[in-house]
Design an enzyme around this catalytic site. Structure first.
Site, PDB file in Angstrom:
ATOM      1  CG  ASP A  12      -1.716   1.213   1.418  1.00 17.85           C
ATOM      2  OD1 ASP A  12      -2.405   1.597   0.468  1.00 17.85           O
ATOM      3  OD2 ASP A  12      -1.633   1.821   2.506  1.00 17.85           O
ATOM      4  CG  ASP A  14      -1.772   7.591   0.592  1.00 21.48           C
ATOM      5  OD1 ASP A  14      -1.372   8.759   0.621  1.00 21.48           O
ATOM      6  OD2 ASP A  14      -2.173   7.034  -0.450  1.00 21.48           O
ATOM      7  CG  ASP A 172      -2.031   1.894   6.486  1.00 22.33           C
ATOM      8  OD1 ASP A 172      -2.330   1.596   5.300  1.00 22.33           O
ATOM      9  OD2 ASP A 172      -2.319   2.989   6.994  1.00 22.33           O
TER      10      ASP A 172
END
Length: 222
Positions: A12, A14, A172
């Site tokens: 991922d 961001d 996250d």
């Protein structure tokens, strides 16, 4: 070296590779200012990141007490501001680039699967001068409506674009871990990301507290 257990490691963007929170919060607050709403602290905006920019804005506006009237125009305003200020304060997380270097030396192909629009993801990577590190970049809009994380479709596409092989995915958010698990690949959650719940509740196969732990954790999962 050819003894690394994964041919592909996807990330991922961001909150996983990059701390984009200050620049995303600036774009959200610029838009809130224009709508006459109170600003939100960075930590509050961070909690809304992960499901794409429109969801981030809608949740931020709801928290600021604004309904969704006119959200389309406000969304365009936010994206325009963000595109013009995409890397003012954005930085790679500590140890991230060194971990990517190690993965490359070990022969892994490195990819990004993000819910950020692909053109914005590519602009951000270009601005930071790190685009060449990645074998492919798949955005939330790359595969069309309904095919962003938590769908497994972008993970499958990542594997195909990287030439196939055993893959793992690092993220996250629940979108990242759900997508990875649905695609049948081992998942790693980062505890330092933009979490909207305790990291243990994401259901990842492993959790890391720093990028120093990434390669050993991948080796253990492999």
């Amino acid at each position: 070296m050819t003894d690394f257990p994964f041919a592909i490691v996807g990330f991922d963007l961001d909150g996983t590779l990059l701390d984009t929170s200050a620049d995303l919060a600036a774009a959200v607050n610029h838009t809130l200012d224009g709508a006459g709403c109170p600003r939100l602290a960075i930590d509050r905006v961070k909690a809304h990141i992960g499901g794409g920019a429109r969801r981030m804005l809608a949740l931020s506006f709801a928290e600021a007490g604004h309904d969704e009237a006119g959200l389309d125009a406000l969304y365009d305003r936010m994206l325009a501001f963000y595109a013009d200020n995409i890397a003012v304060e954005t930085r790679a997380f500590d140890g991230c680039l060194a971990a990517l270097d190690t993965l490359a030396r070990r022969g892994a192909r490195i990819a990004i699967v993000t819910n950020k629009a692909e053109h914005l993801a590519r602009k951000l990577l270009d601005t930071l001068g790190i685009s060449s590190r990645f074998a492919c970049v798949i955005g939330g809009d790359t595969l069309g409506p309904g095919n962003a994380k938590p769908s497994p479709a972008p993970i499958h596409e990542m594997i195909a674009r990287c030439g196939g092989g055993r893959a793992a995915f690092v993220g996250d958010s629940i979108y990242d871990i759900t997508a990875g698990r649905a695609a049948g690949v081992p998942t790693i959650a980062v505890s330092f990301g933009f979490l909207d719940r305790p990291v243990a509740d994401l259901g990842a196969d492993a959790v890391i507290d720093s990028y120093a732990d990434l390669v050993p954790t991948l080796e253990r999962l492999g």
